[in-house]
Structures are given as structure tokens and as C-alpha cells.
Write an enzyme that holds these catalytic residues in place. Structure first.
Site, PDB file in Angstrom:
ATOM      1  N   GLU A 183      24.875 -12.575  -7.965  1.00 41.60           N
ATOM      2  CA  GLU A 183      25.311 -11.382  -7.238  1.00 41.60           C
ATOM      3  C   GLU A 183      26.734 -11.552  -6.720  1.00 41.60           C
ATOM      4  O   GLU A 183      27.022 -12.535  -6.033  1.00 41.60           O
ATOM      5  CB  GLU A 183      24.349 -11.093  -6.082  1.00 41.60           C
ATOM      6  CG  GLU A 183      22.964 -10.698  -6.568  1.00 41.60           C
ATOM      7  CD  GLU A 183      22.027 -10.272  -5.439  1.00 41.60           C
ATOM      8  OE1 GLU A 183      22.428 -10.356  -4.258  1.00 41.60           O
ATOM      9  OE2 GLU A 183      20.901  -9.835  -5.744  1.00 41.60           O
TER      10      GLU A 183
ATOM     11  N   HIS B  36      21.909  -4.595  -4.129  1.00 39.98           N
ATOM     12  CA  HIS B  36      21.135  -5.304  -3.111  1.00 39.98           C
ATOM     13  C   HIS B  36      21.107  -4.505  -1.794  1.00 39.98           C
ATOM     14  O   HIS B  36      21.542  -4.979  -0.739  1.00 39.98           O
ATOM     15  CB  HIS B  36      21.704  -6.699  -2.864  1.00 39.98           C
ATOM     16  CG  HIS B  36      20.675  -7.653  -2.327  1.00 39.98           C
ATOM     17  ND1 HIS B  36      20.665  -8.989  -2.626  1.00 39.98           N
ATOM     18  CD2 HIS B  36      19.608  -7.468  -1.505  1.00 39.98           C
ATOM     19  CE1 HIS B  36      19.654  -9.585  -2.008  1.00 39.98           C
ATOM     20  NE2 HIS B  36      18.999  -8.670  -1.311  1.00 39.98           N
TER      21      HIS B  36
ATOM     22  N   LYS C 247       0.807  -1.211   0.000  1.00 36.60           N
ATOM     23  CA  LYS C 247       0.000   0.000   0.000  1.00 36.60           C
ATOM     24  C   LYS C 247       0.845   1.268   0.000  1.00 36.60           C
ATOM     25  O   LYS C 247       0.325   2.371   0.092  1.00 36.60           O
ATOM     26  CB  LYS C 247      -0.921   0.029   1.214  1.00 36.60           C
ATOM     27  CG  LYS C 247      -0.184   0.007   2.557  1.00 36.60           C
ATOM     28  CD  LYS C 247      -1.156   0.039   3.711  1.00 36.60           C
ATOM     29  CE  LYS C 247      -0.436   0.022   5.049  1.00 36.60           C
ATOM     30  NZ  LYS C 247      -1.344   0.051   6.187  1.00 36.60           N
TER      31      LYS C 247
ATOM     32  N   ARG D 204      13.733 -10.770  -5.396  1.00 35.95           N
ATOM     33  CA  ARG D 204      14.805 -11.709  -5.666  1.00 35.95           C
ATOM     34  C   ARG D 204      15.125 -11.666  -7.158  1.00 35.95           C
ATOM     35  O   ARG D 204      14.232 -11.577  -7.991  1.00 35.95           O
ATOM     36  CB  ARG D 204      14.413 -13.142  -5.261  1.00 35.95           C
ATOM     37  CG  ARG D 204      14.306 -13.359  -3.756  1.00 35.95           C
ATOM     38  CD  ARG D 204      15.674 -13.318  -3.099  1.00 35.95           C
ATOM     39  NE  ARG D 204      15.626 -13.630  -1.680  1.00 35.95           N
ATOM     40  CZ  ARG D 204      15.510 -12.734  -0.723  1.00 35.95           C
ATOM     41  NH1 ARG D 204      15.385 -11.448  -1.046  1.00 35.95           N
ATOM     42  NH2 ARG D 204      15.502 -13.085   0.547  1.00 35.95           N
TER      43      ARG D 204
ATOM     44  N   ASP E 141      -2.032 -11.054  -5.119  1.00 32.55           N
ATOM     45  CA  ASP E 141      -1.563 -11.831  -3.973  1.00 32.55           C
ATOM     46  C   ASP E 141      -2.702 -12.764  -3.580  1.00 32.55           C
ATOM     47  O   ASP E 141      -3.738 -12.321  -3.101  1.00 32.55           O
ATOM     48  CB  ASP E 141      -1.216 -10.920  -2.801  1.00 32.55           C
ATOM     49  CG  ASP E 141      -0.547 -11.679  -1.649  1.00 32.55           C
ATOM     50  OD1 ASP E 141      -0.861 -12.874  -1.485  1.00 32.55           O
ATOM     51  OD2 ASP E 141       0.264 -11.077  -0.937  1.00 32.55           O
TER      52      ASP E 141
ATOM     53  N   GLY F 239      18.212  -3.280  -0.453  1.00 31.04           N
ATOM     54  CA  GLY F 239      16.844  -3.238   0.055  1.00 31.04           C
ATOM     55  C   GLY F 239      16.739  -3.157   1.570  1.00 31.04           C
ATOM     56  O   GLY F 239      15.951  -2.396   2.110  1.00 31.04           O
ATOM     57  N   ALA F 240      17.566  -3.934   2.266  1.00 32.74           N
ATOM     58  CA  ALA F 240      17.497  -3.951   3.739  1.00 32.74           C
ATOM     59  C   ALA F 240      18.605  -3.122   4.376  1.00 32.74           C
ATOM     60  O   ALA F 240      18.797  -3.170   5.586  1.00 32.74           O
ATOM     61  CB  ALA F 240      17.588  -5.386   4.245  1.00 32.74           C
TER      62      ALA F 240
END
Length: 592
Positions: free
Chosen positions: A309, A328, A206, A280, A219, A330-331
Site C-alpha cells: 500500500e 484503505h 451479521k 488485510r 469462525d 475501512g476505518a
């Protein structure tokens, strides 16, 4: 752990004849026992046994960098050994001194590691979601629990997805490189606005409503009412990719999602679509994406993850002028790293205390006699779950599942927790990065909004077999195969074990009998002569072997359902030809 300086000596009278020692002195977990058979003197001195007082704190090996907040949690409970960049040989040497270890993605926890631990290693914590670097089978065989940290970095990944989305739309990376090269190319880097565009989120989300975008999502587990409440429209996969101006990928890499964006699906997209991937790398066929970019089907792509990677330096995808890439990240926020450290530290400490870990990813040990008896029913349960969820139409939110067990045994004589866990595994695991097992099944189902109820059908007769049949029903959903809807309105599948092999024995209201091996084609048809031959001929021409074929019908010459077990997946052309047989009203191909 090294023994402390203190020790105590206990003595026991010498037995009149050889026997095993029965020691009644209780020992805390802080003591280790060393039995020493001392030489017996001529006057028959008693044997002596030494008990060394040991350090009661467990030892946790942290093999890769972990946030300070997580380390502090560990230090409050355990001795912490931070040893980074260990070689496989060094890790195997050190692990026999450790009760638990924590890794990220760079340390391979192989079978050799578990064997080298000598049974002492009880918990492996993966600081993050993926556990590809941990040998789960070896962990389970050696009685070692594996836990991960699946939730702490989700916000960071979503934020990075938005960053890539906006940077891609306004050519930020390309323009930055151009200016740093001494150029000023305002006309070359004209972007596109996000307001009013349609964003397809592949995996519930969202976050982009605040950007003025129309958000649709695919989903199968997102409840439709929850989606509507936040203004997100749930649609099928094909509708999502066909109508979106932007596609943001948030699904895990599983056999079902591997290369899900391929030549075929790129061809279904609007020309000029833009794609963001912070999920991924393997969910995109990278060669197909390069072709789609060159053909103008995909206008731009923003990628944080890759199949390999780091990617090769000469990668056509990385070097493409219409592709924005990050390594990479993202986190990779300070907050997410601290959150992951705390989450994994809490999971490891809890497991060392003997608590059931909600984030466990490997199956617990099951008594051999129970597993031997339930083994075929365990397989049946998982495959019924897989069949049932594949019958749900795209856009339907799976929410309420009812499982019925028919048995002649007394309720206390049949523990269904493992069976329920395997049904949950079949329902969730194919499109999830969660490994479902007896420990985490109920937690995982609840986390995804699934309500799984159980019912016992008491039968008369011999209780030699634990179960007569298992039935799975999914309520309040639409079906890809209308004949799977029972008279009461739910998708219903039922199965039995015959000669040790799981069989599908009912679809909706239709009785069938097909082995749950390979894959299954279900056809709804008008009952008439020659139907088995027509379908069998089409499959035979392609060399697809039919293992079982069964027809269930209401009455002769009325509606019937044909269930066909196949060893291989038929081509789309063969499936199309089956669907074009005049008497066939609908059909569906289901992978087991």
C-alpha cells in the site's frame, strides 16, 4: 520536564565513615532528585543535596494526527506535544523528554526509539489495530507497555464492506467512470441482485441479513448457539468458499491466513463468485486472484486493502475492469476516527496511572527466576493450546476449555496465570490479530466467549519440578480427529516436559510420546506390524525428516494412534498416500 524555579535544600550530617545515604524523606512523583556533592570545607561542613520541584504532569507525544476528543482527554491529564511528520532522527531526539507517545501506522517505533528514550518512555499507544510498526520485543525489553485501539473502527469497516458489496454488484464505480467519460452504456453494466444470494462471512458477522441474503460464516471461535440466534449458519472453511455467491473477508493477517485465498482455494469456489476484502491485503494471493478473474471463476472483486500500500500504478489487479478499489478507507469515517482517538487516549492515560490495560499487546516483565523455572512449561502450554484448537472441526464453536495442572507443590507455590495466558495464546492467536499475554489473556478469552476453567491435580512426591503434566480439554465440539475425543466426550491433549523439551504424551485416551517441535501427524489405525515402516517410507521418499515417532494402543492388534514428529510439512500427495494405507482409519496434520 524542566525544573521549576523553586527548590529546597536538605542536609545530612557527614558520616564518620563512607556509607550509602539512606533518605527517609518521602517524595511525590512530582519531584526529581539531583544530588550534588559540594566541596567539603576544612571545618567539615555538611554535604548538601538539592531537590528540584518538577512538573508532576507526564508528557505525551502525539506523532500523528489524532481526533480532537482524544486530545482533550490527554490534555486533562498530561502535557501534550503534537509533533507530526518527525524524521527518525528527530523522533529519537525528542523521545527522551516523553513519558508516552501515540502513533498511527505511519510512524515506525523502532528499537532505536526505545534506546533513545533512556528508560523514560513507559507507554506507546497505537491508534488502530495493527502494530506492525512497533518493535514489541524492544518495547518489552525496555519496560514499555504497548496498547492499541482494536474496537472503535469495527462498525466503520463493516459499513465499508457493505458499501463495496453493493457497489460491486451494481458496477457503480465502472458506470460512474463511463458516464464521466461521455458514454451511456446501460447494457454493459447490468448488475446482479443480492436478494436470495449466499454470503460467506470469513470472520463472524451479521450485517448483511438486512439485504435479504442467506448468511453463512466461518469462525472457529463463534459459539454455534449465538450464531443460530441471529440466523447465521456456521460452516467449515471449505464449505463456506464452495457454496457462497459472495465472500466477504474479515480475518486478520497471520501466518495461518496469509494468502489463504490462493489458486487451490479459488478452484473450489462456484464459478462467478464475487469477493469483498476490507480485512488485510495479504490474505489474498493477488496474482492468483488476477488469474481467477481472467478465468471467470471470480466474476468481480471489491478491494479496500492490498499487499503493498499504495499498490503499484501498473498493478494488473487494480487496473482490472472487474475490480472495484478504494484506498484503505475501512476505518475512515469521522465517527470511527473520533472513537479510535478516545479509545487510545483512555488506554494511554490508564497505563500512565498504573492501571492494567486490557488492550495491551506486549508481555509484561516477569521475574527472571520465575520465568527460568517455568520457561519449558510456558512453551508446552502454548503448544498444547495450538494443538487442541487445530483438532476442532470447522463449524464447531469453541466455548468451554478446561486446563488441569498436575503438581506436587502447594497451591500457593505455583502461580498458573502465565501458563493459562499461554494456553489462551495458543488457542486464540493463530487466527486473531490480538497478541495475547499475561495482561490481556483473560480479557481476550472473555471477549471471544471462551470459558477457561482450571483444576489442580495434587500429586505426592518431590516438588522439585513445578509441574508433572498439563492437560487441555475442549468440551462440546466436534473433532477433525475422532481419536482425540476422550471417554468423557471432550477433545483432550496432555503434555509433559522431558529434559527441558515439551512432549505430547496423550491424545484422547491414547498414550503417546512425541516432542512438540516442528509439526505432528496423528494417525488412527489398526495396530499391525509394518505400519511405522510404511509411513516412514512415504515421508522418507519426499525427504521429510522424522524427529519422533510413537504409537499408543488399547491392546495388541486393536485400535492405535501413531504420533509422528516431522521437521518439514509433507506435500499433499504424501499425506494423501498416508491416508490411503488400508490400516489407517483417519489422520490429521497439525502445525506447531
Amino acid at each position: 520536564m524542566a525544573a521549576s524555579a523553586s527548590s529546597r535544600i536538605f542536609t545530612s550530617p557527614s558520616p564518620k565513615k563512607p556509607s550509602s545515604l539512606s533518605w527517609t524523606v518521602p517524595l511525590s512523583s512530582g519531584f526529581g532528585v539531583a544530588t550534588v556533592a559540594l566541596p567539603r570545607s576544612s571545618n567539615r561542613q555538611p554535604r548538601r543535596f538539592l531537590v528540584f520541584a518538577m512538573d508532576a504532569r507526564p508528557t505525551v507525544l502525539v506523532a500523528e494526527k489524532l481526533g480532537e476528543a482524544g486530545l482533550e482527554l490527554l490534555k486533562d491529564f498530561a502535557n501534550v506535544d503534537c509533533s507530526y511528520n518527525l524524521s527518525p532522527e528527530e523522533l529519537c531526539t525528542k523521545i527522551s523528554l516523553c513519558d508516552a507517545m501515540i502513533v498511527r501506522s505511519g510512524t515506525k517505533v523502532s528499537r532505536e526509539v526505545f534506546e533513545s528514550s533512556g528508560g523514560r518512555l513507559k507507554v506507546v499507544g497505537r491508534a488502530g489495530v495493527g502494530i506492525d510498526n512497533v518493535d514489541l520485543a524492544a518495547a518489552t525489553e525496555h519496560g514499555c507497555l504497548v496498547v492499541n485501539a482494536p474496537t472503535a473502527n469495527t462498525v466503520a469497516a463493516a459499513e465499508h464492506g457493505i458499501a463495496l458489496l453493493t457497489a460491486m454488484a451494481r458496477n457503480v464505480a465502472q458506470a460512474d467512470a463511463s458516464v464521466k467519460a461521455g458514454k451511456w452504456q446501460r447494457n454493459k453494466y447490468v448488475g446482479v441482485s443480492l436478494v436470495g444470494k449466499t454470503l460467506a462471512v470469513m470472520g463472524f458477522g451479521k450485517a448483511c441479513q438486512g439485504l435479504g441474503m442467506h448468511v453463512i460464516a466461518h469462525d472457529p471461535y463463534a459459539p454455534a448457539d449465538r450464531a443460530r440466534a441471529i440466523g447465521v449458519e456456521l460452516v467449515s472453511f471449505d464449505e463456506a468458499i464452495a457454496t457462497a455467491d459472495f465472500i466477504s473477508l474479515h480475518m486478520p493477517l497471520t501466518p495461518a491466513t496469509s494468502k489463504i485465498l490462493n489458486d487451490e482455494n479459488f478452484a473450489k469456489m462456484k464459478k462467478g463468485v464475487r469477493i469483498v476484502n476490507v480485512a488485510r491485503g495479504g490474505v489474498i494471493d493477488e496474482e492468483a486472484l488476477v488469474k481467477a478473474l481472467d478465468a471467470g471463476i471470480v466474476a468481480q472483486a471489491a478491494l479496500d486493502v492490498f499487499t503493498q500500500e499504495p499498490p503499484p500504478k501498473d498493478s494488473k489487479l487494480v487496473q482490472h475492469e472487474n475490480v472495484t478499489v478504494t484506498p484503505h478507507l475501512g476505518a475512515s469515517t469521522m465517527e470511527a476516527q473520533e472513537g479510535v482517538a478516545i479509545e487510545i487516549a483512555e488506554a494511554v492515560v490508564g497505563a500512565l496511572k498504573g492501571e492494567l490495560a486490557a488492550t495491551a499487546v506486549n508481555a509484561p516483565m516477569v521475574p527472571a527466576e520465575v520465568l527460568a523455572e517455568l520457561k519449558p512449561f510456558v512453551v508446552l502450554a502454548e503448544k498444547l493450546g495450538r494443538l487442541a484448537v487445530q483438532l476442532v472441526a470447522g463449524g464447531s464453536g469453541v466455548k468451554s476449555i478446561k486446563v488441569s495442572y498436575a503438581s506436587a507443590r502447594a497451591p500457593d507455590d505455583l502461580d498458573t496465570r502465565l501458563l493459562r495466558a499461554m494456553i489462551t495464546k495458543g488457542l486464540i492467536e493463530p487466527i486473531s490479530n490480538v497478541f495475547v499475554n499475561l495482561v490481556n489473556a483473560d480479557f481476550t478469552a472473555k471477549q471471544r466467549g471462551l470459558r477457561i476453567s482450571e483444576e489442580r491435580i495434587v500429586l505426592d512426591g518431590s516438588p522439585e519440578s513445578p509441574l508433572e503434566f498439563i492437560q487441555v480439554q475442549i468440551a462440546n465440539v466436534e473433532s477433525r480427529f475422532a481419536s482425540a475425543i476422550s471417554g468423557s466426550g471432550e477433545i483432550k491433549v496432555e503434555g509433559r516436559v522431558k529434559d527441558g523439551i515439551p512432549h505430547l504424551t496423550k491424545v484422547g485416551s491414547f498414550e503417546v510420546d512425541v516432542s512438540l517441535e516442528g509439526s505432528i501427524i496423528l494417525c488412527s489405525q489398526v495396530d499391525q506390524p509394518g505400519m511405522i515402516g510404511k509411513v516412514g517410507s512415504i515421508l522418507g521418499e519426499e525427504g521429510v525428516n522424522v524427529s519422533f515417532m510413537s504409537v499408543g494402543r488399547i491392546a495388541p492388534r486393536k485400535q492405535a494412534v501413531m504420533a509422528i514428529g516431522v521437521d518439514d510439512q509433507p506435500s499433499k500427495d504424501s499425506l494423501k498416500r498416508i491416508g490411503e494405507i488400508p490400516a489407517i482409519e483417519e489422520f490429521v496434520f497439525l502445525k506447531l
